[in-house]
Design a protein around this motif. Structure first.
Motif, PDB file in Angstrom:
ATOM      1  N   SER A 126      32.048  18.051  32.495  1.00 41.22           N
ATOM      2  CA  SER A 126      30.684  18.591  32.583  1.00 41.22           C
ATOM      3  C   SER A 126      30.123  18.433  33.997  1.00 41.22           C
ATOM      4  O   SER A 126      30.589  17.587  34.775  1.00 41.22           O
ATOM      5  N   GLU A 184      22.347  21.959  31.467  1.00 45.33           N
ATOM      6  CA  GLU A 184      23.405  21.825  30.452  1.00 45.33           C
ATOM      7  C   GLU A 184      22.814  21.747  29.043  1.00 45.33           C
ATOM      8  O   GLU A 184      23.451  22.194  28.082  1.00 45.33           O
ATOM      9  N   ARG A 235      28.178  29.826  33.589  1.00 44.22           N
ATOM     10  CA  ARG A 235      28.520  28.874  34.668  1.00 44.22           C
ATOM     11  C   ARG A 235      27.505  28.986  35.797  1.00 44.22           C
ATOM     12  O   ARG A 235      27.264  30.079  36.322  1.00 44.22           O
ATOM     13  N   GLY A 262      22.526  25.140  27.556  1.00 41.48           N
ATOM     14  CA  GLY A 262      23.741  25.833  27.110  1.00 41.48           C
ATOM     15  C   GLY A 262      24.640  26.353  28.208  1.00 41.48           C
ATOM     16  O   GLY A 262      25.576  27.097  27.932  1.00 41.48           O
ATOM     17  N   ALA A 263      24.387  25.959  29.470  1.00 45.91           N
ATOM     18  CA  ALA A 263      25.284  26.378  30.558  1.00 45.91           C
ATOM     19  C   ALA A 263      26.064  25.161  31.050  1.00 45.91           C
ATOM     20  O   ALA A 263      25.812  24.036  30.610  1.00 45.91           O
ATOM     21  N   PRO A 312      37.998  27.428  31.153  1.00 45.45           N
ATOM     22  CA  PRO A 312      36.760  26.690  30.901  1.00 45.45           C
ATOM     23  C   PRO A 312      36.765  25.324  31.601  1.00 45.45           C
ATOM     24  O   PRO A 312      37.831  24.751  31.852  1.00 45.45           O
ATOM     25  N   ALA A 322      33.322  22.807  27.257  1.00 46.51           N
ATOM     26  CA  ALA A 322      32.561  23.900  26.649  1.00 46.51           C
ATOM     27  C   ALA A 322      33.465  25.125  26.588  1.00 46.51           C
ATOM     28  O   ALA A 322      34.382  25.252  27.417  1.00 46.51           O
ATOM     29  N   THR A 333      30.987  29.987  28.100  1.00 46.15           N
ATOM     30  CA  THR A 333      29.753  29.274  28.482  1.00 46.15           C
ATOM     31  C   THR A 333      29.290  29.737  29.871  1.00 46.15           C
ATOM     32  O   THR A 333      30.101  29.779  30.805  1.00 46.15           O
TER      33      THR A 333
END
Ligand code: BJ8
Length: 422
Positions: free
Chosen positions: A230, A297, A277, A300-301, A226, A271, A275
């Protein structure tokens, strides 16, 4: 974001109008950045660069100017920054990423041109950008029509040197390009009163190579699943790259990389691994344009790569350090800058291949192509990107937008639907 009205006054800014800007930016930054959870601790330095955006960093530029060092404003990654540094100059990116200055520009420029060009030009006309006020010289290029025709008007406000960038990459184009780099070197020697020596250029090449290597290292680390950082934070760092002191910036990027190494080893991420990408390609996102990343973002990505000039196009290529004479150095610098695959070139199929390479390396599960409104070259090149994605089975979404908040709802719906499908 700190204020410094005395400094702004000294730079001939419209202080009354500008004084609300730091507060607006503070609010936006709080909402978009500081609200993120589990950020790397080393982001503190970059948050600090935003706090000093209108004060501390500008003071550094003014101090450098007082010491006789020229400050050069740029709009494009085709500018050989090494030449500016070799004569003791400082290079700052002036691209505009804010809606606030667009009404100023639209008093003069047509409305139906790129928002980045309008935003930048409006900052100068309205005297509402301390960086624009601090520069001794602006360095423009003939990449796209909107830019090259705006330089003629900008030259009335601030001396603007224009570099002819060819639109093809044949041997004869390299010859022309090299002449332009030589002209720019002479211009910088004239402005600074200093000679660009082989030693000076060599040192600048090493500084810029180190900076680009640090950004490559950071981008590689961020590709880990992950993600340890961010996409929004990564975008911010890439934006700060255009106005921070290069050596200090490099040291801080490397320290952040050390922290990301530790986070990866300890399994700490921004995340969960599941998640979605997303990779972003396309036109640059100048500070403070965080619109698309924030939408992605928030849906939710996580954004895992930017194939952009405020992204990998800025740092994917290094310059050969092995040469000894100024002529050889300028030729190798030209080689390095010619590798940048801007859509202003034709043909530009290297870019399509590069997008695929970065897509694979980043572990992305879908590609969103970002095109600023009225940017014809990127918009048309999206046809080839789409074809490549269809061929490779890559989910693809093309977005054309500007800086206004008007289309946010519609974009949000499209982005959410896209993320659901990947
Ligand atoms: S090398 S991408 S920085 S030109 S988005 S102003 S092209 S209408 S920004 Fe660029 Fe250099 Fe190319 Fe990179 Fe024009 Fe398009 Fe606007 Fe653009």
């Amino acid at each position: 974001v700190k204020a410094n009205p005395a400094l702004w006054e000294r730079l001939g800014m419209n202080v009354e109008r500008f004084s609300g800007m730091p507060k607006m930016l503070t609010e936006a930054f709080r909402g978009i950045y500081l609200s993120q959870k589990n950020r790397p601790a080393r982001m503190e330095y970059f948050d600090g660069m935003i706090a000093e955006l209108h004060s501390g960093r500008v003071e550094e530029l003014v101090t450098a100017k007082d010491a006789g060092r020229p400050v050069v404003g740029t709009f494009c990654v085709y500018v050989p920054e090494e030449v500016i540094m070799a004569v003791g100059g400082i290079c700052v990116g002036l691209c505009g990423g804010s809606q606030g200055s667009i009404p100023d520009a639209e008093k003069v420029l047509p409305r139906n041109i790129c928002p980045m060009v309008k935003s930048a030009f409006g900052f100068k006309l309205g005297k509402i950008c301390p960086y624009f006020q601090a520069v001794d010289l602006v360095y423009g290029e003939t990449t796209c029509d909107a830019k090259k025709k705006t330089w003629e008007l900008l030259d009335r406000e601030v001396p603007t040197h224009v570099m002819e960038i060819p639109q093809m990459k044949r041997a004869r184009d390299k010859a022309l390009w090299l002449e332009e780099v030589k002209d720019f070197t002479s211009k910088m020697e004239e402005v600074s009163g200093r000679k660009a020596t082989a030693e000076g250029i060599g040192a600048a090449i090493r500084v810029m190579n180190a900076k680009r290597l640090a950004l490559q290292r950071l981008n590689d680390l961020r590709h880990h699943t992950p993600s340890p950082i961010s996409g929004k934070d990564m975008l911010l760092i890439q934006q700060i790259a255009f106005y921070d002191d290069p050596a200090r910036f490099t040291a801080n990027v490397n320290e952040l990389c050390d922290e990301l190494d530790e986070r990866i080893a300890a399994g700490v991420a921004v995340a969960p691994a599941a998640t979605p990408r997303v990779m972003v390609s396309g036109t640059p996102m100048a500070l403070p344009n965080w619109k698309l990343h924030h939408l992605i973002e928030s849906a939710g990505a996580v954004v895992v790569n930017e194939e952009s000039c405020i992204g990998t196009r800025y740092y994917k290529d290094l310059t050969d350090e092995s040469t000894a004479t100024v002529d050889e150095q300028l030729s190798l610098l030209t080689d390095r800058y010619m590798k940048i695959d801007c859509s202003c070139f034709t043909p530009n199929d290297d870019r399509i291949e590069q997008v695929l390479v970065e897509y694979r390396a980043s572990g992305a599960q879908g590609l969103i192509d970002y095109c600023l409104q009225f940017c014809h070259t990127y918009n048309i090149e999206a046809v080839k990107l789409r074809e490549m994605c269809e061929r490779e089975g890559i989910p693809f979404l093309a977005i054309e937008t500007d800086y206004s908040p008007e289309d946010v709802g519609q974009l949000q719906t499209r982005i959410e639907a896209f993320i659901e499908q990947i």
